[in-house]
Write a protein that holds these residues in place. Structure first.
Motif, PDB file in Angstrom:
ATOM      1  N   LEU A   5       4.751   5.632 -19.492  1.00 41.45           N
ATOM      2  CA  LEU A   5       4.905   4.181 -19.581  1.00 41.45           C
ATOM      3  C   LEU A   5       5.892   3.663 -18.540  1.00 41.45           C
ATOM      4  O   LEU A   5       5.671   2.601 -17.941  1.00 41.45           O
ATOM      5  CB  LEU A   5       5.351   3.778 -20.981  1.00 41.45           C
ATOM      6  N   ALA A   6       6.979   4.389 -18.303  1.00 36.58           N
ATOM      7  CA  ALA A   6       7.956   3.967 -17.289  1.00 36.58           C
ATOM      8  C   ALA A   6       7.322   3.949 -15.904  1.00 36.58           C
ATOM      9  O   ALA A   6       7.535   3.017 -15.121  1.00 36.58           O
ATOM     10  CB  ALA A   6       9.170   4.890 -17.314  1.00 36.58           C
ATOM     11  N   ILE A   7       6.535   4.957 -15.586  1.00 35.14           N
ATOM     12  CA  ILE A   7       5.852   4.999 -14.292  1.00 35.14           C
ATOM     13  C   ILE A   7       4.857   3.848 -14.183  1.00 35.14           C
ATOM     14  O   ILE A   7       4.760   3.191 -13.147  1.00 35.14           O
ATOM     15  CB  ILE A   7       5.155   6.363 -14.087  1.00 35.14           C
ATOM     16  N   GLY A   8       4.155   3.568 -15.268  1.00 32.95           N
ATOM     17  CA  GLY A   8       3.215   2.452 -15.274  1.00 32.95           C
ATOM     18  C   GLY A   8       3.903   1.118 -15.036  1.00 32.95           C
ATOM     19  O   GLY A   8       3.417   0.284 -14.266  1.00 32.95           O
ATOM     20  N   VAL A  54       5.422  -3.485 -11.540  1.00 32.32           N
ATOM     21  CA  VAL A  54       6.456  -4.294 -10.888  1.00 32.32           C
ATOM     22  C   VAL A  54       6.347  -4.176  -9.368  1.00 32.32           C
ATOM     23  O   VAL A  54       6.460  -5.170  -8.646  1.00 32.32           O
ATOM     24  CB  VAL A  54       7.856  -3.864 -11.373  1.00 32.32           C
ATOM     25  N   GLY A  55       6.132  -2.968  -8.864  1.00 30.58           N
ATOM     26  CA  GLY A  55       6.003  -2.768  -7.424  1.00 30.58           C
ATOM     27  C   GLY A  55       4.817  -3.512  -6.830  1.00 30.58           C
ATOM     28  O   GLY A  55       4.920  -4.121  -5.763  1.00 30.58           O
ATOM     29  N   SER A  56       3.696  -3.495  -7.526  1.00 35.41           N
ATOM     30  CA  SER A  56       2.529  -4.207  -7.011  1.00 35.41           C
ATOM     31  C   SER A  56       2.724  -5.716  -7.079  1.00 35.41           C
ATOM     32  O   SER A  56       2.275  -6.443  -6.187  1.00 35.41           O
ATOM     33  CB  SER A  56       1.269  -3.797  -7.770  1.00 35.41           C
ATOM     34  N   ALA A 105       4.996  -6.521  -4.166  1.00 35.88           N
ATOM     35  CA  ALA A 105       4.285  -6.385  -2.897  1.00 35.88           C
ATOM     36  C   ALA A 105       3.389  -7.592  -2.624  1.00 35.88           C
ATOM     37  O   ALA A 105       3.129  -7.927  -1.465  1.00 35.88           O
ATOM     38  CB  ALA A 105       3.458  -5.102  -2.896  1.00 35.88           C
ATOM     39  N   SER A 106       2.934  -8.262  -3.672  1.00 32.32           N
ATOM     40  CA  SER A 106       2.072  -9.427  -3.471  1.00 32.32           C
ATOM     41  C   SER A 106       2.823 -10.592  -2.836  1.00 32.32           C
ATOM     42  O   SER A 106       2.201 -11.498  -2.290  1.00 32.32           O
ATOM     43  CB  SER A 106       1.459  -9.872  -4.803  1.00 32.32           C
ATOM     44  N   TYR A 107       4.149 -10.581  -2.896  1.00 32.43           N
ATOM     45  CA  TYR A 107       4.942 -11.624  -2.258  1.00 32.43           C
ATOM     46  C   TYR A 107       5.084 -11.391  -0.753  1.00 32.43           C
ATOM     47  O   TYR A 107       5.576 -12.249  -0.041  1.00 32.43           O
ATOM     48  CB  TYR A 107       6.339 -11.720  -2.881  1.00 32.43           C
ATOM     49  N   GLN A 108       4.695 -10.232  -0.253  1.00 29.20           N
ATOM     50  CA  GLN A 108       4.732  -9.867   1.159  1.00 29.20           C
ATOM     51  C   GLN A 108       6.129 -10.059   1.756  1.00 29.20           C
ATOM     52  O   GLN A 108       6.308 -10.687   2.793  1.00 29.20           O
ATOM     53  CB  GLN A 108       3.698 -10.665   1.949  1.00 29.20           C
ATOM     54  N   TRP A 112      10.152  -5.201   3.633  1.00 33.90           N
ATOM     55  CA  TRP A 112      10.557  -4.018   2.869  1.00 33.90           C
ATOM     56  C   TRP A 112      11.921  -3.510   3.309  1.00 33.90           C
ATOM     57  O   TRP A 112      12.665  -2.949   2.508  1.00 33.90           O
ATOM     58  CB  TRP A 112       9.502  -2.921   3.000  1.00 33.90           C
ATOM     59  N   GLY A 113      12.276  -3.690   4.568  1.00 38.15           N
ATOM     60  CA  GLY A 113      13.600  -3.260   5.029  1.00 38.15           C
ATOM     61  C   GLY A 113      14.704  -4.057   4.363  1.00 38.15           C
ATOM     62  O   GLY A 113      15.719  -3.501   3.924  1.00 38.15           O
ATOM     63  N   LYS A 114      14.495  -5.360   4.267  1.00 38.55           N
ATOM     64  CA  LYS A 114      15.476  -6.227   3.601  1.00 38.55           C
ATOM     65  C   LYS A 114      15.552  -5.889   2.112  1.00 38.55           C
ATOM     66  O   LYS A 114      16.631  -5.881   1.517  1.00 38.55           O
ATOM     67  CB  LYS A 114      15.075  -7.686   3.805  1.00 38.55           C
ATOM     68  N   THR A 115      14.415  -5.603   1.511  1.00 36.76           N
ATOM     69  CA  THR A 115      14.379  -5.234   0.098  1.00 36.76           C
ATOM     70  C   THR A 115      15.165  -3.954  -0.144  1.00 36.76           C
ATOM     71  O   THR A 115      15.947  -3.864  -1.097  1.00 36.76           O
ATOM     72  CB  THR A 115      12.927  -5.049  -0.370  1.00 36.76           C
ATOM     73  N   ALA A 116      14.975  -2.957   0.712  1.00 35.30           N
ATOM     74  CA  ALA A 116      15.700  -1.694   0.561  1.00 35.30           C
ATOM     75  C   ALA A 116      17.202  -1.906   0.732  1.00 35.30           C
ATOM     76  O   ALA A 116      18.001  -1.326  -0.009  1.00 35.30           O
ATOM     77  CB  ALA A 116      15.190  -0.676   1.575  1.00 35.30           C
ATOM     78  N   GLN A 117      17.585  -2.757   1.679  1.00 35.46           N
ATOM     79  CA  GLN A 117      19.005  -3.042   1.895  1.00 35.46           C
ATOM     80  C   GLN A 117      19.607  -3.705   0.659  1.00 35.46           C
ATOM     81  O   GLN A 117      20.707  -3.333   0.222  1.00 35.46           O
ATOM     82  CB  GLN A 117      19.162  -3.949   3.106  1.00 35.46           C
TER      83      GLN A 117
END
Length: 54
Positions: free
Chosen positions: A11-14, A19-21, A24-27, A30-35
């Protein structure tokens, strides 16, 4: 491992995939997100260490 533990992991992986998908839909960049994620990890990690040392 019990069946309940396996269910919680699945369930946690799901939830993480969901949440990740959604994020990602907001485009976003990713570099700023990781920071920003690393900044929050440092803040909470520092607070945890500070509280645990007291």
């Amino acid at each position: 491992m019990t069946e309940m533990a396996v269910l919680q992991i699945v369930l946690a992986i799901g939830w993480l995939v969901l949440v990740g998908s959604a994020y990602a839909s907001y485009q976003k960049d990713w570099g700023k997100t990781a920071q920003q994620a690393l900044t929050w990890v440092a803040i909470f990690g520092g607070a945890f260490l500070l509280v645990s040392l007291i």
